[in-house]
Structures are given as structure tokens and as C-alpha cells.
Design a protein around this motif. Structure first.
Motif, PDB file in Angstrom:
ATOM      1  N   ARG A 669       0.826  -1.203   0.000  1.00 18.47           N
ATOM      2  CA  ARG A 669       0.000   0.000   0.000  1.00 18.47           C
ATOM      3  C   ARG A 669       0.864   1.258   0.000  1.00 18.47           C
ATOM      4  O   ARG A 669       1.906   1.307   0.639  1.00 18.47           O
ATOM      5  N   THR A 671       0.749   5.327   0.973  1.00 20.45           N
ATOM      6  CA  THR A 671       0.008   6.194   1.888  1.00 20.45           C
ATOM      7  C   THR A 671       0.722   7.536   2.003  1.00 20.45           C
ATOM      8  O   THR A 671       1.957   7.601   1.955  1.00 20.45           O
ATOM      9  N   GLU A 712      -4.680   6.731   2.352  1.00 23.44           N
ATOM     10  CA  GLU A 712      -4.239   5.671   1.442  1.00 23.44           C
ATOM     11  C   GLU A 712      -4.400   6.131   0.001  1.00 23.44           C
ATOM     12  O   GLU A 712      -5.444   6.659  -0.398  1.00 23.44           O
ATOM     13  N   ALA A 715      -2.514   0.893  -4.290  1.00 25.53           N
ATOM     14  CA  ALA A 715      -1.519  -0.181  -4.182  1.00 25.53           C
ATOM     15  C   ALA A 715      -0.484  -0.061  -5.286  1.00 25.53           C
ATOM     16  O   ALA A 715      -0.799   0.318  -6.418  1.00 25.53           O
TER      17      ALA A 715
END
Length: 857
Positions: A669, A671, A712, A715
Motif C-alpha cells: 500500500r 500512503t 491511502e 496499491a
């Protein structure tokens, strides 16, 4: 007549060492001859300590060189006489008092040979009324006899058997040697007064619910009139405050029959004090005066910050969990903290510049809280004043700490009496500072089953009562960590306020463990790494400047036994070229291990309420340790990576390991971490490069919002090419509110020694530095055909401390970086009396992991 003070540090002091009890009998019983003692009289500073005075006089070698501190341990076993002769100034009051801010540790005080009394304990001030002895113009010999240090517990021992309120770290800790301080470590003075004075003064600024605020002042009258009665009806208090030189309010009050008083100054539009990063730190100038009729008896000036602090439960906290989330002036604050150890073994001789320097480095690192650890000190007024100005909240622990064999708080009656006395003195002295946020019972205090102590413990219950009585409304924690588990756990729901761990847990262990943590508050943890070569050269002979496992070398083990990173670096790098590259490898791994924990915790903001790194500083020079700042002031690589992880805006990648074989997918991920909502959404660019500078991947991400906390971005999924070998890096660039924030991660296709390919050569550095006043504008370029990893800007003259915007940065082939570096001459650190500071300006160099370097002018 107005109270005044005569500073006894102006006097010429000297000390003399004797065997125990000898000063109580000056002549030999057998021969009648004088008992001369162990040392002659030598000059000494007040405030100050015995050890530095002895070093200056040539009685001991430099304690921090090699294993020399072993030759200094005799100091703690002797008795020491402090002496000064002064001509008494005019008596500026009806009464005269001899005041001591702190003597370390057990002493008796004599006035012209007359015993005034004794005192035990280093944290509570004490005094003697010397009115009857005082004759203005008379010469007086003042002596302070300090007995040998008590044989207290070092790091390994039994907390249940502790019996003093003496700083324990200098009995030997993992980051220090055994060098037990003795001396008059705080100020001493003569106080002239008229028989009544202000006492127990407590000032506090607070905002109110309707948008106004107030500054409250309370205290009581102490002393006695000549007639033996305290006549309160003739007394009154006045208080006035201003901000930036402009008056903002005043109030007055008369004491009650018991001598107590309180008053409040209303503030229509209070200027609020905020921690570093959340806002400014305005300080009101407050003056409190005591009058008898029209006569001014006493005046005290303080600075007051107006702010509110509360602790509330974390988002999603388990039922029954303690509150750990800080709310300041109604705003939630993620704790970005560092643990502070004493600045030196000889804490009475620490120069003011060192206090300012150390805390300024914390402020520049974006810290908003410092934890003053319970094995060290109740910190000084200079320390707290700096924190007030810099916006650093203080978590102050009382003087108790774990001891390894058992960690049970002592309940010995004599110990509890000393603890009560020093705790009450500490609370009264520090409670008026806006920076003070939390009191804690001590470090890692546990019951017999090794669970953290609670308020049900008799020792802790006493401390909580003291805080509630003397400093109502202030947060109190029974210990750190406050549990219910002491150490961070992989079991869900157990890690509330936890400690651990302090070493890199390996690849992939570091990432899988801390990436899966659900801690509510991570109040102590760290990662170890080597000190710079310049630091090692100050403490090691030339023949010892070679990489070695500490178990194989006495001197290396003496300066960092617990913190050997030789096997870790062997595993990660496979080898190195000399001591400089070994140090660079070690500092890289410290930075990598620490940064991952900080980012993993902050990704869970406000489910996790904060991180407090162990440790910012060290009190003596270690070869390797968990500190971010080396003893002589240099910042390690981990300092700068932690500084980045604490930035107001910081892009991060969630990864599970460092090695990814060709054909394997690098996934995780992305962020953006923010302290506060952004003005615009911005963007995030993710790029992957090999060490030759070829870009292998690029993708841009746009956030859905710009909220505070963790946003977030999506990905990252990238398959490692089959033909890629060696180290590759992921570079994240966040664009937010008109600024760029970069962060880089280093991965490898190799499993056995993942970072060995990073040591390849091919980088070539060029650059120059242009002086502009008290700073340099530095430009560095990589003109080679391989990446220059972790380029460090250093002063090889070793005469200056540098203030760098950033350091240990990577330049791909053809890349250039421009940055600014402030500089100032070094001050005295500890026993370093003869620093060669001949250079007029820094000798700036750029040097990289692979050995490329360039003189910058």
C-alpha cells in the motif's frame, strides 16, 4: 525591604578528597598531626561536580578514552569537601537564608566550622537560616561535606531493593559507563528577606469554553514576623501579565487566615500555546509581587503558556484501555517523540549550550514530545525553559526504573520517604511549565509476574496522590510502559502502551512483526547503530579502529556491549572495505530498522497515538548504541530518516521484506501521512530505479482527499524483471500544498546478503559550497555511472556543529542536490577541555557509502 539573592557561584570554590569519616576528626588520635586527606585542594565550579574538577587538576585521566573510567571509580568511595571563603555582603533584609538547589547526594553544611545541618537527596532543594551567624563584612568559610556515594543499583539489580533518590544511570547502564557523580550540581545562593515570602507558587494558563482564557496564580505565605506572628491582613499580592511587551491584564488578592491565596487574570482573546508542528508557542510574561502596605517584599517573574491538554481513548481502542491520544487545545495530536537520557555523566557541569543544542535537534526533527526517563534526572529549569520556547511537551518520570532481576517498586519505608520528598519537590518546581504534559511513576516498573504496575501498587498510589494534590488535572501514568503487557506482542489486543524492541529483528522479521502490530502507544523502542569515525577517534587508540565483534575486543565491548551490530552487517552486506564503510553500513541498517517502525505506527494514526524513540542522545561516547545524536553532537543517519518519518507530510510504502527475486512481485500500500488537512489534494509519484539510474517503473497517484492522519493512495504492484540483479530503489515523491516530499526504499534481488550489491563502485561526486553569512549553500552532483548511496555532508575540521536541512541522501547518476547548512563552533562536551578549534570555517566534504567523496571547499 525587597527580597534579593547573592549568587554563590560568583565565589571561588575548591574541593578536597578524603577517606570516609576523616573530616569528622581533623587530627590523628595517635600522632596529633593533621589528617591531610587524599588530594590537595583543587579549584571547582558550583554548580558542578567532583570528577571534572579532578580531571582539570590532573588526578584522573580522561574518563571517556578507552577503558579509563575504570581508573576513576575510586571517586565515588571518598568523601569530598567543598569550600569557599567569602566576605559577607551587606545584609539586604531582616533575615538571611543559605539556599541549595541540589546537592548530590548526602551532605553536611558548615558555617565557620559550625554545623548548620545535613541533607540527603539530590532533587529537593534545602536551606538553613543563618541570620544569627551573619555579620556583614565578615569573612566566612562555608564548607559542604559530601559523603561517599551510596551503593545503588545499576541497570542489573533489584528495583525492590533500591533505597535512594540518586540518578541510577551513572552506576552503569547499557548506554553508559560507571562514573558516579558527586557534587553541588544545582545553584547555591544567599537569600535576604524580611521574614515573609511567597511560597508554593503555582501559575497556569488555560483556555475556557467560551473562547476566553485566564492565567491563575496560587500560593501561600511562608516565614514569620519579628514578633513571632504571621500578620496576613497587612499583606497583598498583585499579578500582571503582558504579551510581546503589551499589557493584557492584572489582578490582586489578599491571603486568607491560613496564608493561602489565589487570583486569576482574565484574557479576552488568549494566544494559545501549541506543541511543535501544531502552532506557535506564545509565552505571556507574568510578574507576581508581594506587598506589605506600600512596601514591596518580593517579586517573581515567570513565563506562562495558555493551553489545554487531555488524554482520550484511541480510535478503535479495546474496552477498558487507558486513554493515550493527546488532545491539545481541542486538536488531536499524534505524538512524535524521543526519549532523553541525561546529557552527560557529569550533569552538574553540562553547559547551557548543550541543553539548547540537544533540544533544538529534537525540535528540528519535528518532535513534539520528549520523555525524561526515570533512570536519569528530574530535569533542570534550563531544560524546561527550552521546552517551553520550542514547543516540546515533556513526559517527566519520577526517579525509578527497572533493574532486570526484579522490577518491583521499592516499598522500603526510608525509600518511600525519600521518594515522597523528591516527588513533591519536583511537582512543585515543574508544574507551572506549559511544556509539562505527563507525570509517570517511573520506567518499566512491574509486579512480580512482570506485568506493569498500576495505581494499586502502594508506591505508585503515593505518587498519584502527590500529582492529584499538587498538580490537579495533569495526566499521570503509573509507569512506562503502562500495559497491560510490558512489551510489544504479536498477539492481537495485548499491545496497549508498550516498549520494544531495540534491535533489528532481521529480514523479513522486522517487517512482518512491526507491520502487523496493533499497539495503541509505542512509548519506547529503537534500533542500534555505529557512531561515526570522528567519534571513534576521540575514544579509541589507532590500533582499535577496525571492525570487530564486541565479544572479541575489550575496549569495543566497554563502549557498547549490548549493541554489537557485527553479525547483522555481516548478514546484510557480506563484507565491507574498512572501518568507514562498516560504520556506513551499520548506520544504514539502524536508519532502516527505525524508520520502518515509525512509518508502520504512523500509518495507523490515530488508532496508534504515537511513537517515542529510544533514544535521542547518549551521556558518554559509545562505539555503537541506539542513540540518534552522538555524544559530541553529530547526527547519525537514523536521525535524518526519523526526521523524515516525522515530517508534516510524508509518503510511505508498506512492504514485508527487503529481498524480491527476479519474477517476484513487489506489492504494498501507498500512503501519505499528514499532520493536518491539506489545502489541496496533491499527488504521489512512485518510481523504481536500478543503481545505474535506469527508471524501471513510474506511476502517479491522486488522493481522494487531503485529510489529516493516513491517506491511502492505492496499491503498488510491480513484477521484478527477470534480468534485474542487485539493489534497486523505490522513490516516492509527494506533491502537497506547493512543496515536494521524497522518500526512498532500497530492495534487492539477493537473499543471502541483500545489500552487498549496494557496495559496488562507480559513483563520482563533485560539488562546492558557497558561504552566505552563518551558513553554506552546498551543491553536490553525481557525475559517475552508478548511484551514490547515502551521501553524507561532514565537517572534517571537527570544529563545528552543522545544521543540515537533510543528509544521507542518494544521488542517481547525473543527479544534483542543493541544500543549506548552518554552522557554529563546538562547545565543551564533558571532559573535553582541550578541543582544537583552530579552523575558522568548516571543512566540508561529501562522502558516500561506496567510498566516493568530494571536497566542497
Amino acid at each position: 525591604m525587597r527580597m534579593s539573592r547573592y549568587d554563590l557561584s560568583k565565589c571561588s570554590w575548591r574541593i578536597k578528597g578524603t577517606a570516609p569519616y576523616v573530616p569528622l576528626r581533623e587530627n590523628s588520635m595517635e600522632t596529633g598531626k593533621p589528617l591531610e586527606g587524599i588530594t590537595g585542594w583543587v579549584p571547582a565550579d558550583v554548580p558542578g561536580g567532583v570528577a571534572l574538577a579532578l580531571y582539570r587538576a590532573g588526578y584522573i585521566p580522561h574518563p571517556y578514552w578507552g577503558m579509563n573510567s575504570l581508573q576513576c571509580e575510586w571517586i565515588e568511595n571518598k568523601w569530598w569537601i567543598y569550600e569557599t571563603e567569602l566576605t559577607l555582603p551587606e545584609k539586604a533584609g531582616k533575615r538571611v537564608r543559605l539556599d541549595f538547589g541540589g546537592v548530590d547526594y548526602d551532605c553536611s553544611v558548615y558555617w565557620n566550622g559550625v554545623l548548620l545541618g545535613g541533607h540527603t537527596g539530590m532533587y529537593d532543594p534545602f536551606c538553613f537560616d543563618v541570620t544569627e551567624h551573619y555579620r556583614a563584612g565578615e569573612k566566612v568559610v562555608l564548607r559542604v561535606l559530601i559523603r561517599h556515594a551510596p551503593d545503588e543499583m545499576g541497570q542489573i539489580g533489584k528495583t525492590s531493593e533500591t533505597f535512594t533518590q540518586k540518578s541510577r544511570f551513572n552506576y552503569k547502564w547499557d548506554f553508559s559507563t560507571r562514573l558516579v557523580n558527586l557534587g553541588i550540581w544545582q545553584k547555591a545562593c544567599l537569600t535576604f528577606w524580611d521574614g515573609v515570602m511567597m511560597d508554593d507558587l503555582f501559575t497556569r494558563g488555560e483556555p475556557l469554553a467560551d473562547g476566553t482564557g485566564r492565567i491563575t496564580v496560587s500560593g501561600r505565605i511562608a516565614g514569620r514576623e519579628e514578633a513571632g506572628e504571621l500578620r496576613c491582613e497587612a499583606l497583598r499580592f498583585e499579578a500582571e501579565c503582558s504579551l510581546d511587551g503589551q499589557p493584557v491584564g492584572s489582578a490582586c488578592a489578599a491571603p486568607g487566615p491560613d496564608g493561602a491565596f489565589s487570583l486569576a487574570i482574565p484574557l479576552e482573546k488568549p494566544a494559545l500555546w501549541y506543541p511543535n508542528g501544531l502552532g506557535e508557542q506564545p509565552l505571556y510574561d507574568l510578574t507576581v509581587r508581594l506587598y506589605r502596605g506600600g512596601e514591596l517584599l518580593e517579586e517573581e517573574c515567570r513565563q506562562v503558556g495558555v493551553r489545554s491538554i487531555a488524554l482520550v481513548q484511541n480510535d478503535g481502542a479495546p474496552e477498558g484501555a487507558r486513554p493515550y491520544l493527546f488532545v491539545v487545545n481541542g486538536r488531536r495530536m499524534y505524538v512524535k517523540g524521543v526519549n532523553i537520557t541525561p546529557l552527560d555523566h557529569i550533569y552538574g557541569d553540562v553547559p547551557p549550550e548543550q541543553v539548547e543544542e540537544t533540544l533544538e535537534r529534537a525540535r528540528e526533527m519535528h518532535c513534539n514530545l520528549v520523555r525524561v526517563w526515570g533512570g536519569g534526572l528530574i530535569e533542570t529549569e534550563e531544560f524546561y525553559n527550552c521546552c517551553d520556547r520550542m514547543g516540546l511537551l515533556v513526559w517527566q518520570e519520577f526517579i525509578q526504573s527497572s533493574s532486570g532481576i526484579d522490577n518491583i517498586p521499592s516499598e522500603k519505608p526510608e525509600f518511600l520517604s525519600l521518594l515522597q520528598k523528591s516527588a513533591e519537590a519536583a511537582v512543585r518546581a515543574k508544574r507551572s511549565h506549559p511544556s509539562l504534559a505527563v507525570w509517570s511513576g517511573g520506567n518499566e516498573l512491574m509486579e512480580a509476574d512482570r506485568t506493569p504496575c498500576t495505581e494499586e501498587n502502594r508506591n505508585i498510589a503515593m505518587l498519584r496522590e502527590i500529582v492529584n494534590r499538587l498538580d490537579p488535572g495533569r495526566a499521570f501514568l503509573p509507569t512506562s510502559a503502562s500495559g497491560p503487557s510490558e512489551f510489544i506482542s504479536g498477539t492481537p489486543g495485548q499491545s496497549h502502551d508498550v516498549h520494544g524492541w531495540w534491535q533489528y529483528q532481521g529480514n523479513p522479521g522486522q517487517y512482518r512483526f512491526f507491520g502487523g502490530s496493533d499497539s495503541l502507544f509505542h512509548s519506547e523502542f529503537g534500533c542500534d547503530g555505529m557512531s561515526s569515525l570522528a567519534s571513534l577517534q576521540k575514544i579509541l587508540p589507532l590500533e582499535e579502529l577496525r571492525p570487530v565483534a564486541m565479544r572479541e575486543n575489550d575496549v569495543w565491548r566497554f563502549h557498547g556491549d549490548w549493541w554489537c551490530t557485527y553479525e547483522r552487517e555481516s548478514t546484510m552486506f557480506g563484507g565491507w572495505k574498512g572501518i568507514s564503510q562498516y560504520i556506513a553500513c551499520s548506520q544504514w541498517m539502524q536508519a532502516e530498522g527505525l524508520r520502518y517502525i515509525l512509518e508502520a505506527n504512523r500509518r495507523r494514526c490515530f488508532r496508534n497515538s504515537g511513537s517515542i524513540i529510544w533514544q535521542l542522545n547518549e551521556p558518554w561516547p559509545n562505539i555503537s548504541c541506539t542513540n540518534l545524536l552522538e555524544y559530541h553532537g553529530a547526527a547519525k543517519m537514523a536521525y535524518f530518516w526519523a526526521k523524515d518519518a516525522f515530517r508534516p507530510v510524508h509518503p510511505v510504502f508498506d512492504y514485508q521484506k527487503l529481498d524480491y527475486a527476479p519474477g517476484e512481485e513487489l506489492a504494498g500500500r501507498l500512503t501519505i501521512l499528514r499532520d493536518q488537512p491539506g489545502k489541496e489534494g496533491g499527488s504521489l509519484l512512485a518510481e523504481i530505479f536500478d543503481l545505474r539510474g535506469e527508471r524501471l517503473f513510474s506511476e502517479r497517484y491522486a488522493p481522494q482527499s487531503a485529510r489529516e492522519g493516513a491517506e491511502e493512495m492505492g496499491a503498488l504492484c510491480w513484477r521484478v524483471p527477470e534480468n534485474l540483479r542487485g539493489v534497486f530503489l523505490l522513490r516516492l515523491t509527494a506533491c502537497a500544498d506547493g512543496a515536494e516530499y521524497q522518500n526512498s526504499y532500497y530492495f534487492s534481488t539477493e537473499t543471502e546478503h541483500p545489500y552487498r550489491p549496494a557496495l559496488c563502485e562507480g559513483a563520482r561526486l563533485t560539488g562546492h559550497a558557497r558561504q552566505e553569512g552563518e551558513s553554506f549553500v552546498i551543491e553536490v552532483e553525481n557525475t559517475g555511472d552508478a548511484a551514490a548511496l547515502h551521501v553524507r555532508i561532514a565537517d572534517r575540521s571537527d570544529c563545528f556543529l552543522l545544521d543540515l536541512e537533510e543528509n544521507f541522501f542518494t544521488l542517481l547518476p547525473g543527479e544534483k542536490k542543493t541544500l543549506r547548512a548552518g554552522f557554529r563552533k563546538k562547545f565543551r562536551f564533558g571532559f573535553d577541555e582541550n578541543l582544537r578549534l583552530a579552523a575558522e570555517k568548516p571543512e566540508l566534504w561529501a562522502e558516500s557509502l561506496c567510498g566516493a567523496e568530494a571536497r566542497l571547499g
